[in-house]
Write a protein that holds these residues in place. Structure first.
Motif, PDB file in Angstrom:
ATOM      1  N   GLN A  78     127.411   4.667 -35.044  1.00  0.00           N
ATOM      2  CA  GLN A  78     128.546   4.695 -36.313  1.00  0.00           C
ATOM      3  C   GLN A  78     129.933   4.077 -35.778  1.00  0.00           C
ATOM      4  OE1 GLN A  78     128.179   6.363 -39.386  1.00  0.00           O
ATOM      5  NE2 GLN A  78     126.033   6.176 -38.704  1.00  0.00           N
ATOM      6  N   ILE A  79     130.536   3.138 -36.498  1.00  0.00           N
ATOM      7  CA  ILE A  79     131.546   2.534 -35.838  1.00  0.00           C
ATOM      8  C   ILE A  79     132.829   3.702 -36.292  1.00  0.00           C
ATOM      9  CG2 ILE A  79     133.225   0.840 -36.726  1.00  0.00           C
ATOM     10  CD1 ILE A  79     130.943  -0.979 -37.461  1.00  0.00           C
ATOM     11  N   THR A  80     133.907   3.624 -35.518  1.00  0.00           N
ATOM     12  CA  THR A  80     134.751   4.474 -35.627  1.00  0.00           C
ATOM     13  C   THR A  80     135.558   4.429 -37.025  1.00  0.00           C
ATOM     14  OG1 THR A  80     135.426   4.767 -33.439  1.00  0.00           O
ATOM     15  CG2 THR A  80     137.045   5.493 -34.757  1.00  0.00           C
ATOM     16  N   LYS A  81     135.843   5.463 -37.735  1.00  0.00           N
ATOM     17  CA  LYS A  81     136.533   5.127 -39.017  1.00  0.00           C
ATOM     18  C   LYS A  81     137.830   5.036 -39.011  1.00  0.00           C
ATOM     19  CE  LYS A  81     133.048   7.706 -41.652  1.00  0.00           C
ATOM     20  NZ  LYS A  81     132.070   8.068 -40.685  1.00  0.00           N
ATOM     21  N   ALA A  82     138.527   4.361 -39.591  1.00  0.00           N
ATOM     22  CA  ALA A  82     139.832   4.063 -39.657  1.00  0.00           C
ATOM     23  C   ALA A  82     140.945   5.395 -39.966  1.00  0.00           C
ATOM     24  CB  ALA A  82     140.361   3.132 -40.863  1.00  0.00           C
ATOM     25  N   ASP A  83     140.449   6.283 -40.658  1.00  0.00           N
ATOM     26  CA  ASP A  83     141.060   7.628 -40.943  1.00  0.00           C
ATOM     27  C   ASP A  83     140.868   8.514 -39.491  1.00  0.00           C
ATOM     28  OD1 ASP A  83     141.653   7.102 -43.332  1.00  0.00           O
ATOM     29  OD2 ASP A  83     140.030   8.260 -44.295  1.00  0.00           O
ATOM     30  N   VAL A 103     140.519   3.492 -27.125  1.00  0.00           N
ATOM     31  CA  VAL A 103     139.095   3.402 -27.020  1.00  0.00           C
ATOM     32  C   VAL A 103     138.471   3.545 -28.189  1.00  0.00           C
ATOM     33  CG1 VAL A 103     136.872   3.633 -25.718  1.00  0.00           C
ATOM     34  CG2 VAL A 103     138.877   3.463 -24.483  1.00  0.00           C
ATOM     35  N   VAL A 104     137.820   2.677 -28.984  1.00  0.00           N
ATOM     36  CA  VAL A 104     137.134   3.260 -30.205  1.00  0.00           C
ATOM     37  C   VAL A 104     135.742   2.582 -29.989  1.00  0.00           C
ATOM     38  CG1 VAL A 104     138.974   3.140 -31.700  1.00  0.00           C
ATOM     39  CG2 VAL A 104     137.915   1.004 -31.090  1.00  0.00           C
ATOM     40  N   GLN A 105     134.600   2.757 -30.960  1.00  0.00           N
ATOM     41  CA  GLN A 105     133.426   2.346 -30.927  1.00  0.00           C
ATOM     42  C   GLN A 105     133.526   1.132 -32.229  1.00  0.00           C
ATOM     43  OE1 GLN A 105     130.703   0.895 -30.316  1.00  0.00           O
ATOM     44  NE2 GLN A 105     129.815   2.818 -29.248  1.00  0.00           N
ATOM     45  N   PRO A 106     133.372  -0.096 -31.826  1.00  0.00           N
ATOM     46  CA  PRO A 106     133.477  -1.178 -32.797  1.00  0.00           C
ATOM     47  C   PRO A 106     131.949  -1.598 -33.126  1.00  0.00           C
ATOM     48  CG  PRO A 106     133.675  -1.978 -30.640  1.00  0.00           C
ATOM     49  CD  PRO A 106     133.554  -0.574 -30.542  1.00  0.00           C
ATOM     50  N   GLY A 107     131.127  -0.837 -32.575  1.00  0.00           N
ATOM     51  CA  GLY A 107     129.721  -1.039 -32.848  1.00  0.00           C
ATOM     52  C   GLY A 107     129.055  -1.930 -31.887  1.00  0.00           C
TER      53      GLY A 107
END
Length: 436
Positions: A196-201, A230-234
């Motif tokens: 799951q890619i991090t959602k903008a919200d 840090v986010v999950q960009p996929g």
């Protein structure tokens, strides 16, 4: 003096410039990264992870002070200016203390952060995204809890910096990386086909939670030095490949960072992405690309190539050989501490993964004395150079460089050049030689 990485936000955010982070404590990898930085006249960012280096020694038997001295010594030997080197701490928090309750885990995490900052590490990734023993295992940690714990550790870091100024008056103030959707250090434990890619919200909520927590804890100065999240960009590595970056799927997330002038993305688990995908990540504001397993995987490839060469050279002689491949396999199968949560299947499948998986759990066993002794025997057996026909067979890229007299025909140089093949993919993507 402004921290060099702040320029990624203030000067290069809208340019196709970034930096790769060498997340490794391996000696050959560190040497290769330092040499490549000298050869390209670029800044090099080296980060040790909390499970590699901590106040108890980690699996490398090095404290933060030890690691700083280790890198400083290597820099002196290679003759690269320490001004070109940035040292960071990765996943600093309760990572290795999750079996303790919150109070004890945070006490230990505070001491971890303190030692990193006092030792002179200036890029601090505060990671409080993991649960500790007193957390409900059935409920996701809220951003508020994660941010609150991070603010406590940021306060420790700021106080430690002030303490360091007493002995190092020109010490650079640390910069911080935050986040709540942080990929697990060392690789995912689950099937990552449905990542799951991090959602903008969710990004917006996380940033607000961290800002509030830092202000509530009286460390607005620390929040002002937060440059990345840090986010999950996929992206994530797998046993036999990786989940490749798809910028179309991450389009909404990548656009969301534009409204935060003071922030960029830090990408974890970018290992094994092609140089084109890495370049796309940098273009999409993922300005810090973390790589670890891919570097030690390249080192392992180089060592195995030399081991196969050694077998061919000495199979009909009485020469003592390293038996490096066999010793590594035996060592890993006799102690599953570092891979039992990652490798599954039959005995033969697990044995194969121990040697060849892209998640590269083999790196944890490289510090073993028996393995180090085997590497020393291997290097000694090949110290006079490798016949070109065998070098062409097992290390064709290095063979060409040896023929062109741009690379020494020595085991140490050959393995490090194999690591540099990987580093060059990141240098292509980041153009970090332009950071001045």
């Amino acid at each position: 003096m402004e921290h060099p990485l702040k320029k990624l936000v203030t000067k290069y955010k809208n340019d196709n410039i970034g930096i790769y982070s060498c997340c490794s404590a391996n000696e050959l990898v560190i040497e290769a990264a330092l040499e490549r930085a000298k050869e390209t006249n670029s800044i090099v960012l080296i980060e040790s992870t909390a499970n590699q280096v901590n106040q108890y020694g980690g699996y490398t038997n090095m404290t933060p002070k030890d690691f700083m001295e280790f890198v400083t010594k290597k820099a002196s030997e290679i003759n690269i200016d320490m001004q070109q080197i940035i040292l960071g701490g990765d996943h600093l928090g309760p990572l290795t203390f999750t079996s303790d309750n919150e109070e004890i885990a945070m006490q230990k995490a505070s001491e971890l952060i303190r030692q990193y900052v006092l030792a002179g590490f200036t890029k601090i990734h505060i990671d409080t995204s993991m649960k500790v023993a007193s957390d409900d295992p059935n409920i996701r940690l809220s951003d508020e809890i994660i941010a609150n714990r991070a603010a406590i550790l940021a306060s420790v870091a700021q106080n430690s910096y002030k303490e360091r100024l007493k002995t190092v008056p020109d010490a650079i103030e640390p910069i911080y990386i935050i986040g709540s959707e942080v990929p697990i250090p060392g690789g995912s434990l689950q099937n990552n086909n449905d990542m799951q890619i991090t959602k903008a919200d969710d990004l917006d909520h996380t940033i607000k939670a961290f800002e509030k927590a830092f202000i509530d804890h009286g460390v607005k100065d620390a929040y002002d030095n937060v440059i990345g999240i840090v986010v999950q960009p996929g992206v994530e590595e797998k046993d036999d490949g990786c989940v490749e970056y798809d910028r179309n799927k991450a389009k909404e997330l990548m656009a969301a960072i534009d409204k935060y002038d003071n922030l960029i993305y830090e990408g974890h688990s970018t290992d094994y992405q092609t140089k084109i995908k890495l370049k796309e990540l940098v273009e999409d504001k993922v300005k810090i690309l973390k790589v670890g397993p891919a570097l030690t995987f390249a080192m392992r490839e180089g060592l195995f190539s030399l081991a196969y060469i050694e077998k061919e050279l000495y199979k009909n002689t009485n020469k003592q050989t390293s038996d490096l491949i066999e010793k590594l396999e035996k060592r890993m199968l006799s102690d599953d501490k570092y891979w039992h949560k990652h490798y599954f299947g039959s005995i033969d499948e697990i044995a194969f993964k121990c040697k060849y998986s892209f998640s590269d759990r083999i790196r944890y066993y490289m510090v073993d004395k028996q393995i180090q002794d085997a590497i020393n025997i291997l290097f000694d057996n090949l110290k006079d150079g490798i016949p070109l026909n065998l070098l062409s067979q097992f290390m064709p890229i290095q063979y060409t460089k040896v023929r062109e007299k741009t690379l020494a025909n020595t085991p140490n140089a050959l393995v490090k050049d194999r690591i540099k093949n990987c580093i060059d993919e990141y240098l292509y993507a980041t153009q970090q030689h332009l950071i001045k």
